[in-house]
Design a protein around this motif. Structure first.
Motif, PDB file in Angstrom:
ATOM      1  N   GLY A 134       0.815  -1.217   0.000  1.00 17.02           N
ATOM      2  CA  GLY A 134       0.000   0.000   0.000  1.00 17.02           C
ATOM      3  C   GLY A 134       0.844   1.261   0.000  1.00 17.02           C
ATOM      4  O   GLY A 134       0.524   2.238  -0.680  1.00 17.02           O
ATOM      5  N   ALA A 135       1.956   1.236   0.765  1.00 20.87           N
ATOM      6  CA  ALA A 135       2.838   2.397   0.809  1.00 20.87           C
ATOM      7  C   ALA A 135       3.483   2.652  -0.550  1.00 20.87           C
ATOM      8  O   ALA A 135       3.584   3.796  -1.010  1.00 20.87           O
ATOM      9  N   MET A 136       3.924   1.603  -1.200  1.00 24.84           N
ATOM     10  CA  MET A 136       4.545   1.760  -2.513  1.00 24.84           C
ATOM     11  C   MET A 136       3.525   2.231  -3.544  1.00 24.84           C
ATOM     12  O   MET A 136       3.835   3.058  -4.412  1.00 24.84           O
ATOM     13  N   ALA A 137       2.306   1.734  -3.436  1.00 22.53           N
ATOM     14  CA  ALA A 137       1.253   2.177  -4.355  1.00 22.53           C
ATOM     15  C   ALA A 137       0.930   3.649  -4.139  1.00 22.53           C
ATOM     16  O   ALA A 137       0.724   4.411  -5.094  1.00 22.53           O
ATOM     17  N   GLY A 138       0.891   4.065  -2.866  1.00 22.06           N
ATOM     18  CA  GLY A 138       0.617   5.464  -2.558  1.00 22.06           C
ATOM     19  C   GLY A 138       1.666   6.401  -3.126  1.00 22.06           C
ATOM     20  O   GLY A 138       1.347   7.519  -3.557  1.00 22.06           O
ATOM     21  N   PRO A 142      -0.076   8.761  -9.467  1.00 24.00           N
ATOM     22  CA  PRO A 142      -0.008  10.198  -9.788  1.00 24.00           C
ATOM     23  C   PRO A 142      -1.109  10.965  -9.071  1.00 24.00           C
ATOM     24  O   PRO A 142      -2.258  10.511  -9.012  1.00 24.00           O
ATOM     25  N   ILE A 143      -0.764  12.112  -8.535  1.00 24.37           N
ATOM     26  CA  ILE A 143      -1.728  12.908  -7.776  1.00 24.37           C
ATOM     27  C   ILE A 143      -2.903  13.335  -8.645  1.00 24.37           C
ATOM     28  O   ILE A 143      -4.066  13.297  -8.214  1.00 24.37           O
ATOM     29  N   PHE A 144      -2.620  13.750  -9.878  1.00 24.90           N
ATOM     30  CA  PHE A 144      -3.706  14.233 -10.739  1.00 24.90           C
ATOM     31  C   PHE A 144      -4.692  13.110 -11.046  1.00 24.90           C
ATOM     32  O   PHE A 144      -5.908  13.334 -11.109  1.00 24.90           O
ATOM     33  N   TRP A 145      -4.184  11.882 -11.222  1.00 20.02           N
ATOM     34  CA  TRP A 145      -5.070  10.754 -11.515  1.00 20.02           C
ATOM     35  C   TRP A 145      -5.923  10.418 -10.293  1.00 20.02           C
ATOM     36  O   TRP A 145      -7.132  10.199 -10.408  1.00 20.02           O
ATOM     37  N   LEU A 179      -3.694  14.975  -1.477  1.00 24.12           N
ATOM     38  CA  LEU A 179      -2.352  15.477  -1.161  1.00 24.12           C
ATOM     39  C   LEU A 179      -1.647  14.600  -0.140  1.00 24.12           C
ATOM     40  O   LEU A 179      -0.419  14.497  -0.143  1.00 24.12           O
ATOM     41  N   ALA A 180      -2.424  13.947   0.736  1.00 24.91           N
ATOM     42  CA  ALA A 180      -1.822  13.147   1.808  1.00 24.91           C
ATOM     43  C   ALA A 180      -1.337  11.787   1.334  1.00 24.91           C
ATOM     44  O   ALA A 180      -0.496  11.169   2.007  1.00 24.91           O
ATOM     45  N   VAL A 247      -0.764  21.011  -8.333  1.00 22.17           N
ATOM     46  CA  VAL A 247      -1.647  20.101  -9.070  1.00 22.17           C
ATOM     47  C   VAL A 247      -2.961  19.903  -8.325  1.00 22.17           C
ATOM     48  O   VAL A 247      -4.048  19.996  -8.914  1.00 22.17           O
ATOM     49  N   THR A 248      -2.868  19.642  -7.026  1.00 22.00           N
ATOM     50  CA  THR A 248      -4.081  19.408  -6.238  1.00 22.00           C
ATOM     51  C   THR A 248      -4.981  20.638  -6.227  1.00 22.00           C
ATOM     52  O   THR A 248      -6.203  20.526  -6.388  1.00 22.00           O
ATOM     53  N   GLU A 249      -4.397  21.813  -6.040  1.00 17.62           N
ATOM     54  CA  GLU A 249      -5.204  23.031  -6.014  1.00 17.62           C
ATOM     55  C   GLU A 249      -5.841  23.306  -7.372  1.00 17.62           C
ATOM     56  O   GLU A 249      -6.964  23.818  -7.438  1.00 17.62           O
ATOM     57  N   SER A 250      -5.137  22.963  -8.432  1.00 21.39           N
ATOM     58  CA  SER A 250      -5.697  23.187  -9.765  1.00 21.39           C
ATOM     59  C   SER A 250      -6.854  22.243 -10.044  1.00 21.39           C
ATOM     60  O   SER A 250      -7.878  22.644 -10.615  1.00 21.39           O
TER      61      SER A 250
END
Length: 306
Positions: A134-138, A142-145, A179-180, A247-250
Motif C-alpha cells: 500500500g505504501a509503494m502504491a501510494g 499520480p496525484i492528478f489521476w 495530497l496526503a 496540481v491538487t489546487e488546480s
C-alpha cells in the motif's frame, strides 16, 4: 544550545538570500524581462513602458540592489495582471494552502504512524506485506489521476462531497486526501524501518524485561528513539507540500498559492511567480531550521555534538 540555534539561523538567512538572488537572476536568464512580461502583440512603446515601470532600464547590479532592498521592506512588486501588491495576493492565498497542507499532514500522520508501528511489530506477516504494498502504491499513484478518480467516485457518482472551491470542512476532504496519499506511503515506510531498528536494541528488551506494558515500550522507548528520521521526513514533506500543492489546487479549484502561480504563469505575471517562489522557499528553509532545532530537544546527543 544558543550557539546551535544561532548557527542555524545564520545558515537559514544566507540560504534565503541565495534564493532571492537566484529568483532575481532567473527572470533575466529567460531573455529580455520586459519582452517576456509584455503581451505578444505589444508595441515597442508598450514594451519600453514596461521596462521603465519595472526599473529594467537600470544596470543589473542596481536592479538587484533595489530588488533586495524592496524584499527587506516587504515589497515584492506589483502584479501585472491584478494591479495589486504581490504581498497582498500571497497573504490572501497562503492561508488556504496552509490549511490544505496541515489537513493533509494530519491525515498522513494519523494513518502512517500506527500503520508503520504495527507493520514493524508484525514483521513479515500478511499485514506487513499489505502495508508495504500500500505504501509503494501510494507513492506511485499520480496525484492528478487520484484526484480525478476521487472526484468521479465521491462527487459525480455518489454525490456526497463537493469537488471544487473552498467552503466548509467538506470541501477540504478530497483535496486533503489526495495530497496526503504520497506522504502516507513515504511516512509508513520510514516509521516501519525506524521502529524495526529500535525494537532490536537492548534498551527495548530491558524495558520489556522490567514488566512495562507493550504500549509504553512502543511509545516511550520505541517511537521516541525512532523519532529523529521520522521528524526529518515530516519536516521535508510539510515544506514540499506547501510548495507542491499546485496540481491538487488546480484539480479542485482550491484558492491557494499553487493556483495563483498557475494563473500567473499563463498571464506572464512574473512578479507574482517571483514572489511566491521566494515566500515558499523561505517557508521551506524555516521549517527545516525548526526540524534541526527540534533535534536538540529530542536527542541530547545532538546537543553534545554541537
Amino acid at each position: 544550545m544558543a550557539g546551535f540555534v544561532g548557527r542555524r539561523l545564520l545558515q537559514g538567512l544566507i540560504t534565503i538570500l541565495g534564493v532571492a538572488v537566484f529568483v532575481f537572476m532567473l527572470l533575466h536568464l529567460s531573455g529580455d524581462p520586459a519582452l517576456v512580461m509584455s503581451s505578444p502583440d505589444a508595441t515597442p512603446e508598450q514594451i519600453q513602458q514596461v521596462r521603465q515601470s519595472m526599473g529594467l532600464d537600470q544596470p543589473l547590479y542596481i536592479q538587484l540592489a533595489i530588488y533586495l532592498k524592496n524584499i527587506l521592506a516587504g515589497d515584492l512588486r506589483q502584479s501585472l495582471r491584478f494591479n495589486r501588491p504581490v504581498v497582498d495576493l500571497i497573504a490572501e492565498r497562503l492561508p488556504h494552502t496552509i490549511t490544505l497542507t496541515v489537513a493533509a499532514m494530519v491525515i498522513a500522520v494519523a494513518i502512517a504512524i500506527p500503520a508503520g508501528i504495527i507493520a514493524a511489530i508484525k514483521r513479515n506477516s500478511f499485514f506487513d506485506r499489505l502495508m508495504i504494498a500500500g505504501a509503494m502504491a501510494g507513492q506511485a499513484i499520480p496525484i492528478f489521476w487520484l484526484g480525478l478518480i476521487l472526484i468521479l467516485i465521491f462527487g459525480v457518482k455518489l454525490k456526497v462531497l463537493p469537488v471544487y472551491g473552498q467552503g466548509g470542512l467538506s470541501h477540504l476532504v478530497l483535496p486533503a486526501i489526495t495530497l496526503a496519499t504520497i506522504v502516507i506511503g513515504r511516512l509508513t515506510r520510514m516509521v516501519r524501518s525506524s521502529m524495526l531498528e529500535v525494537l532490536n536494541q537492548d534498551f527495548v528488551r530491558t524495558a520489556r524485561a522490567k514488566g512495562l506494558s507493550e504500549t509504553r515500550v512502543l511509545v516511550l522507548h520505541g517511537l521516541r528513539n525512532a523519532a529523529l528520521p521520522i521528524i526529518t521526513l515530516l519536516g521535508l514533506q510539510l515544506a514540499q507540500l506547501l510548495g507542491g500543492a499546485v496540481v491538487t489546487e488546480s484539480i479542485f479549484a482550491w484558492p491557494g498559492v499553487g493556483s495563483l502561480v498557475v494563473e500567473a504563469v499563463f498571464n506572464r505575471d512574473f512578479p507574482v511567480v517571483q514572489g511566491v517562489t521566494l515566500v515558499i522557499s523561505a517557508i521551506f528553509v524555516i521549517v527545516n531550521m525548526l526540524v534541526d532545532i527540534s533535534y536538540v530537544a529530542l536527542d541530547p546527543r545532538v546537543r553534545l555534538e554541537t
